[in-house]
Design a protein around this motif. Structure first.
Motif, PDB file in Angstrom:
ATOM      1  N   ILE A 214     -14.125  33.776  12.489  1.00 61.12           N
ATOM      2  CA  ILE A 214     -13.231  32.884  13.221  1.00 61.12           C
ATOM      3  C   ILE A 214     -12.008  33.665  13.668  1.00 61.12           C
ATOM      4  CG2 ILE A 214     -11.714  30.870  13.049  1.00 61.12           C
ATOM      5  CD1 ILE A 214     -13.785  29.466  11.465  1.00 61.12           C
ATOM      6  N   ASN A 215     -11.749  33.580  14.974  1.00 62.11           N
ATOM      7  CA  ASN A 215     -10.606  34.232  15.587  1.00 62.11           C
ATOM      8  C   ASN A 215      -9.429  33.261  15.550  1.00 62.11           C
ATOM      9  OD1 ASN A 215      -8.673  35.180  17.359  1.00 62.11           O
ATOM     10  ND2 ASN A 215     -10.068  35.554  19.053  1.00 62.11           N
ATOM     11  N   VAL A 216      -8.449  33.566  14.718  1.00 65.55           N
ATOM     12  CA  VAL A 216      -7.222  32.772  14.654  1.00 65.55           C
ATOM     13  C   VAL A 216      -6.156  33.510  15.454  1.00 65.55           C
ATOM     14  CG1 VAL A 216      -5.438  31.848  13.142  1.00 65.55           C
ATOM     15  CG2 VAL A 216      -7.822  31.830  12.393  1.00 65.55           C
TER      16      VAL A 216
ATOM     17  N   ALA B  39     -12.056  35.223   8.573  1.00 61.83           N
ATOM     18  CA  ALA B  39     -11.111  34.995   9.667  1.00 61.83           C
ATOM     19  C   ALA B  39     -10.518  36.332  10.081  1.00 61.83           C
ATOM     20  CB  ALA B  39     -10.005  34.044   9.235  1.00 61.83           C
ATOM     21  N   MET B  40     -10.407  36.525  11.388  1.00 58.70           N
ATOM     22  CA  MET B  40      -9.757  37.699  11.956  1.00 58.70           C
ATOM     23  C   MET B  40      -8.605  37.235  12.846  1.00 58.70           C
ATOM     24  SD  MET B  40     -10.908  40.948  11.581  1.00 58.70           S
ATOM     25  CE  MET B  40     -12.262  41.732  10.691  1.00 58.70           C
TER      26      MET B  40
ATOM     27  N   ASP C 215     -12.761  36.091   3.447  1.00 53.15           N
ATOM     28  CA  ASP C 215     -11.727  37.109   3.611  1.00 53.15           C
ATOM     29  C   ASP C 215     -10.939  36.811   4.876  1.00 53.15           C
ATOM     30  OD1 ASP C 215     -10.494  39.296   2.414  1.00 53.15           O
ATOM     31  OD2 ASP C 215     -12.364  40.433   2.289  1.00 53.15           O
ATOM     32  N   VAL C 216      -9.704  37.303   4.941  1.00 50.31           N
ATOM     33  CA  VAL C 216      -8.838  37.141   6.112  1.00 50.31           C
ATOM     34  C   VAL C 216      -8.205  38.494   6.414  1.00 50.31           C
ATOM     35  CG1 VAL C 216      -6.833  35.980   7.109  1.00 50.31           C
ATOM     36  CG2 VAL C 216      -8.324  34.734   5.529  1.00 50.31           C
ATOM     37  N   PHE C 217      -8.262  38.908   7.688  1.00 50.85           N
ATOM     38  CA  PHE C 217      -7.694  40.183   8.110  1.00 50.85           C
ATOM     39  C   PHE C 217      -6.852  39.989   9.369  1.00 50.85           C
ATOM     40  CE2 PHE C 217     -11.833  41.069   6.209  1.00 50.85           C
ATOM     41  CZ  PHE C 217     -11.563  42.109   5.317  1.00 50.85           C
ATOM     42  N   VAL C 218      -5.790  40.781   9.482  1.00 51.78           N
ATOM     43  CA  VAL C 218      -5.113  40.990  10.763  1.00 51.78           C
ATOM     44  C   VAL C 218      -5.652  42.294  11.335  1.00 51.78           C
ATOM     45  CG1 VAL C 218      -2.918  41.563  11.878  1.00 51.78           C
ATOM     46  CG2 VAL C 218      -3.025  39.721  10.181  1.00 51.78           C
TER      47      VAL C 218
END
Length: 242
Positions: free
Chosen positions: A93-95, A5-6, A45-48
């Motif tokens: 995935i664009n959150v 997720a980005m 993984d999840v990133f801002v």
């Protein structure tokens, strides 16, 4: 299949500058969104990904993962494309950073689209919500989508689509929720392709995919959530958080 997720995050939002750093129940909006996304346990993984030192420090100093953009970008998809270019992933995935009530059920539905798409005919998947309120249907801040009989997107617009020339035709109106799932190649293609007139006119980035022939599978969800676009939205979010 590796899925991340980005969360693209600009500080200088046009309608509500600094909204992602506003307080929501003792934490910033962007931190709430990041933590809600991590809490789904759906991602490798999840990133801002951001252009702001303030947002970068907000996430990294609180134990999160943040990436600083190397270039100026017109939209979140471009920001994500730059970030994932060198990553070994299949789907991103664009959150949206202004959706602190991001929840698991809808994201699972998007991921399932790619797990079922063994022939890789789907380039993107995104969410839509059935709407009936006339004011919302006519509100240009609400992006509407129309789909074919297989729920592939035909067009997105800020105008009410379809136009209700026959109000008794039984048309269903859908609001587009700005949560996207991309195959890596689709978002890299988006990054290198120039904006065309329809996207420029509507200021809706996913129209670019349609203009270049990409296939967007829409997934219906019943969960509205709260997108924080205005100070009034933030007040609604605070009440809901309580």
């Amino acid at each position: 299949m590796k899925i991340i997720a980005m969360i693209p995050a600009r500080y200088a939002a046009s309608r509500f500058p600094g909204k992602l750093m506003q307080d929501l129940g003792g934490k910033s909006v962007i931190r709430r969104t990041y933590e809600a996304t991590v809490a789904t346990h759906l991602f490798d993984d999840v990133f801002v990904v951001t252009d702001s030192d303030i947002i970068f420090n907000e996430i990294s100093s609180n134990g999160g993962k943040a990436i600083m953009s190397q270039k100026e970008h017109e939209c979140g998809s471009d920001r994500i494309a730059e970030a994932v270019k060198g990553m070994d992933i299949d789907v991103v995935i664009n959150v949206q950073g202004d959706e602190p009530f991001t929840e698991k059920e809808s994201l699972e539905k998007l991921i399932e689209v790619f797990k079922e798409d063994t022939t890789k005919k789907v380039d993107l998947a995104s969410l839509m919500v059935h709407i009936t309120d006339t004011d919302e249907i006519n509100n240009p801040n609400t992006v509407k989508v129309i789909v074919d009989h297989n729920n592939f997107a035909l067009y997105f617009s800020r105008s009410p689509i379809p136009y209700p020339r026959d109000p008794n035709a039984g048309v269903t109106y859908y609001k587009h929720k700005g949560v996207y799932a991309f195959r890596k190649q689709a978002i890299l293609d988006f990054y290198r392709l120039p904006m065309l007139p329809l996207e420029a006119s509507e200021k809706i980035e996913c129209i670019r995919y349609l203009e270049y022939g990409k296939r967007i599978k829409m997934v219906e969800t019943t969960i509205q959530g709260v997108e924080i676009d205005t100070p009034e939205d933030l007040e609604r979010a605070k009440k809901l958080w309580k």
